[in-house]
Design a protein around this motif. Structure first.
Motif, PDB file in Angstrom:
ATOM      1  N   GLU A 223       0.834  -1.212   0.000  1.00 52.51           N
ATOM      2  CA  GLU A 223       0.000   0.000   0.000  1.00 52.51           C
ATOM      3  C   GLU A 223       0.868   1.263   0.000  1.00 52.51           C
ATOM      4  N   ALA A 224       1.977   1.226   0.728  1.00 52.14           N
ATOM      5  CA  ALA A 224       2.887   2.383   0.752  1.00 52.14           C
ATOM      6  C   ALA A 224       3.514   2.618  -0.627  1.00 52.14           C
ATOM      7  N   ILE A 225       3.877   1.542  -1.325  1.00 52.99           N
ATOM      8  CA  ILE A 225       4.446   1.670  -2.672  1.00 52.99           C
ATOM      9  C   ILE A 225       3.414   2.265  -3.620  1.00 52.99           C
ATOM     10  N   ILE A 226       2.207   1.758  -3.579  1.00 54.23           N
ATOM     11  CA  ILE A 226       1.148   2.244  -4.485  1.00 54.23           C
ATOM     12  C   ILE A 226       0.854   3.721  -4.208  1.00 54.23           C
ATOM     13  N   LYS A 227       0.788   4.086  -2.936  1.00 54.88           N
ATOM     14  CA  LYS A 227       0.519   5.484  -2.574  1.00 54.88           C
ATOM     15  C   LYS A 227       1.629   6.400  -3.090  1.00 54.88           C
ATOM     16  N   GLU A 228       2.882   5.961  -2.939  1.00 52.12           N
ATOM     17  CA  GLU A 228       4.008   6.792  -3.393  1.00 52.12           C
ATOM     18  C   GLU A 228       4.106   6.874  -4.911  1.00 52.12           C
ATOM     19  N   ARG A 229       3.809   5.795  -5.598  1.00 52.61           N
ATOM     20  CA  ARG A 229       3.939   5.831  -7.058  1.00 52.61           C
ATOM     21  C   ARG A 229       2.826   6.639  -7.710  1.00 52.61           C
ATOM     22  N   GLU A 230       1.736   6.891  -6.959  1.00 55.75           N
ATOM     23  CA  GLU A 230       0.688   7.787  -7.470  1.00 55.75           C
ATOM     24  C   GLU A 230       1.207   9.224  -7.590  1.00 55.75           C
ATOM     25  N   LYS A 231       2.223   9.538  -6.791  1.00 50.91           N
ATOM     26  CA  LYS A 231       2.831  10.876  -6.842  1.00 50.91           C
ATOM     27  C   LYS A 231       3.811  10.998  -8.009  1.00 50.91           C
ATOM     28  N   GLY A 232       4.248   9.873  -8.506  1.00 51.46           N
ATOM     29  CA  GLY A 232       5.211   9.854  -9.614  1.00 51.46           C
ATOM     30  C   GLY A 232       5.979   8.547  -9.605  1.00 51.46           C
ATOM     31  N   ASN A 233       6.394   8.119 -10.780  1.00 45.92           N
ATOM     32  CA  ASN A 233       7.128   6.850 -10.874  1.00 45.92           C
ATOM     33  C   ASN A 233       8.440   6.908 -10.101  1.00 45.92           C
ATOM     34  N   PHE A 234       8.852   5.735  -9.626  1.00 43.55           N
ATOM     35  CA  PHE A 234      10.157   5.619  -8.976  1.00 43.55           C
ATOM     36  C   PHE A 234      11.228   5.686 -10.061  1.00 43.55           C
ATOM     37  N   LYS A 235      12.289   6.447  -9.790  1.00 48.03           N
ATOM     38  CA  LYS A 235      13.356   6.609 -10.781  1.00 48.03           C
ATOM     39  C   LYS A 235      14.339   5.441 -10.737  1.00 48.03           C
ATOM     40  N   ASP A 236      14.606   4.954  -9.538  1.00 47.15           N
ATOM     41  CA  ASP A 236      15.532   3.833  -9.352  1.00 47.15           C
ATOM     42  C   ASP A 236      15.266   3.222  -7.973  1.00 47.15           C
ATOM     43  N   PHE A 237      16.051   2.220  -7.625  1.00 46.87           N
ATOM     44  CA  PHE A 237      15.850   1.549  -6.332  1.00 46.87           C
ATOM     45  C   PHE A 237      16.085   2.497  -5.159  1.00 46.87           C
ATOM     46  N   GLN A 238      17.050   3.406  -5.295  1.00 42.41           N
ATOM     47  CA  GLN A 238      17.347   4.349  -4.217  1.00 42.41           C
ATOM     48  C   GLN A 238      16.151   5.288  -4.000  1.00 42.41           C
ATOM     49  N   ASP A 239      15.540   5.718  -5.093  1.00 41.20           N
ATOM     50  CA  ASP A 239      14.358   6.575  -4.998  1.00 41.20           C
ATOM     51  C   ASP A 239      13.232   5.829  -4.283  1.00 41.20           C
ATOM     52  N   LEU A 240      13.071   4.562  -4.615  1.00 44.49           N
ATOM     53  CA  LEU A 240      12.019   3.755  -3.992  1.00 44.49           C
ATOM     54  C   LEU A 240      12.254   3.615  -2.480  1.00 44.49           C
ATOM     55  N   THR A 241      13.477   3.289  -2.077  1.00 45.43           N
ATOM     56  CA  THR A 241      13.756   3.123  -0.646  1.00 45.43           C
ATOM     57  C   THR A 241      13.678   4.454   0.100  1.00 45.43           C
ATOM     58  N   ALA A 242      14.007   5.562  -0.582  1.00 47.37           N
ATOM     59  CA  ALA A 242      13.911   6.876   0.059  1.00 47.37           C
ATOM     60  C   ALA A 242      12.454   7.283   0.274  1.00 47.37           C
ATOM     61  N   ARG A 243      11.615   6.953  -0.679  1.00 50.71           N
ATOM     62  CA  ARG A 243      10.206   7.367  -0.587  1.00 50.71           C
ATOM     63  C   ARG A 243       9.339   6.374   0.189  1.00 50.71           C
ATOM     64  N   VAL A 244       9.716   5.111   0.206  1.00 51.85           N
ATOM     65  CA  VAL A 244       8.969   4.083   0.949  1.00 51.85           C
ATOM     66  C   VAL A 244       9.927   3.451   1.953  1.00 51.85           C
ATOM     67  N   SER A 245       9.909   3.974   3.151  1.00 51.64           N
ATOM     68  CA  SER A 245      10.885   3.531   4.158  1.00 51.64           C
ATOM     69  C   SER A 245      10.672   2.077   4.593  1.00 51.64           C
ATOM     70  N   LEU A 246       9.478   1.532   4.384  1.00 50.02           N
ATOM     71  CA  LEU A 246       9.214   0.142   4.763  1.00 50.02           C
ATOM     72  C   LEU A 246       9.986  -0.848   3.892  1.00 50.02           C
ATOM     73  N   VAL A 247      10.347  -0.438   2.690  1.00 49.72           N
ATOM     74  CA  VAL A 247      11.053  -1.321   1.762  1.00 49.72           C
ATOM     75  C   VAL A 247      12.539  -0.963   1.779  1.00 49.72           C
ATOM     76  N   LYS A 248      13.335  -1.854   2.376  1.00 52.89           N
ATOM     77  CA  LYS A 248      14.767  -1.573   2.542  1.00 52.89           C
ATOM     78  C   LYS A 248      15.603  -2.003   1.331  1.00 52.89           C
ATOM     79  N   ASN A 249      15.322  -3.178   0.770  1.00 52.21           N
ATOM     80  CA  ASN A 249      16.127  -3.708  -0.333  1.00 52.21           C
ATOM     81  C   ASN A 249      15.215  -4.196  -1.460  1.00 52.21           C
ATOM     82  N   PRO A 250      14.665  -3.278  -2.243  1.00 57.40           N
ATOM     83  CA  PRO A 250      13.740  -3.710  -3.302  1.00 57.40           C
ATOM     84  C   PRO A 250      14.394  -4.607  -4.344  1.00 57.40           C
ATOM     85  N   ASP A 251      15.684  -4.423  -4.596  1.00 56.41           N
ATOM     86  CA  ASP A 251      16.377  -5.284  -5.558  1.00 56.41           C
ATOM     87  C   ASP A 251      16.490  -6.714  -5.042  1.00 56.41           C
TER      88      ASP A 251
END
Length: 182
Positions: free
Chosen positions: A130-158
């Motif tokens: 749910e946190a990922i979906i909420k954040e991606r509604e604001k704009g696509n993730f640019k890379d894994f670092q962007d994803l972990t910075a915007r969604v703190s619950l996800v530490k290692n998306p790769d």
């Protein structure tokens, strides 16, 4: 069709046991695009090491190390060394192609009324999804670092992606395959 593979085991003397007259060098490899696992016959005199990225595509002029693909194999057909190296090879492939896998986080959708494709990643629960979906509604993730910075619950998306790929390769009875071509 796989063009490049990562070597996960190389047996210059062939498989142990059996007749000495029919022994030929073999190697096991995992493809970079569809994550198919192969048994390969190297060219005579080829220098191959574990972890090497080698070309196995249709253009024979580019094949400098591999003579031919013997067959596609399953996880259970791999040597124990190949099984243990598989995770490292998958991690390297995911790290080498981050945009391809970040796109998964940007585009994954629901698969039923109750389940979302993101939940298929091992270790990713409803709150994280749910946190990922909420954040991606604001704009696509640019890379894994962007994803972990915007969604703190996800530490290692790769690592979640790599873990799912290994799971799909090693379990032949999975209900759904996201990354591995069957």
């Amino acid at each position: 069709m796989e063009e490049y593979v990562r070597i996960i085991d190389y047996l210059p003397q062939g498989m142990p046991g059996g007749s000495f007259s029919r022994k030929e060098p073999i190697c096991y490899a995992v493809g970079e695009e569809e994550f198919k696992v192969f048994e390969l016959t190297p060219k005579a005199g080829a220098k191959i090491s574990m972890g090497d990225r080698v070309y196995v595509g249709e253009n024979r002029n580019l094949r400098t190390q591999i003579d031919h693909i013997k067959k596609r194999v399953g996880y259970k057909d791999l040597t124990s060394t190949a099984q243990s190296e598989l995770e490292y090879a998958i991690n390297e492939i995911v790290a080498a192609h981050p945009q391809r896998f970040v796109r998964f986080y940007n585009e994954a959708g629901p698969i039923s009324m109750r389940k979302h494709l993101l939940e298929e990643l091992p270790g990713l629960g409803k709150k994280s999804m749910e946190a990922i979906i909420k954040e991606r509604e604001k704009g696509n993730f640019k890379d894994f670092q962007d994803l972990t910075a915007r969604v703190s619950l996800v530490k290692n998306p790769d690592k979640l992606i790599a873990s799912r790929i290994v799971q799909e390769i090693s379990d032949s009875d999975m209900k759904r395959y996201i990354f591995v071509s069957k």
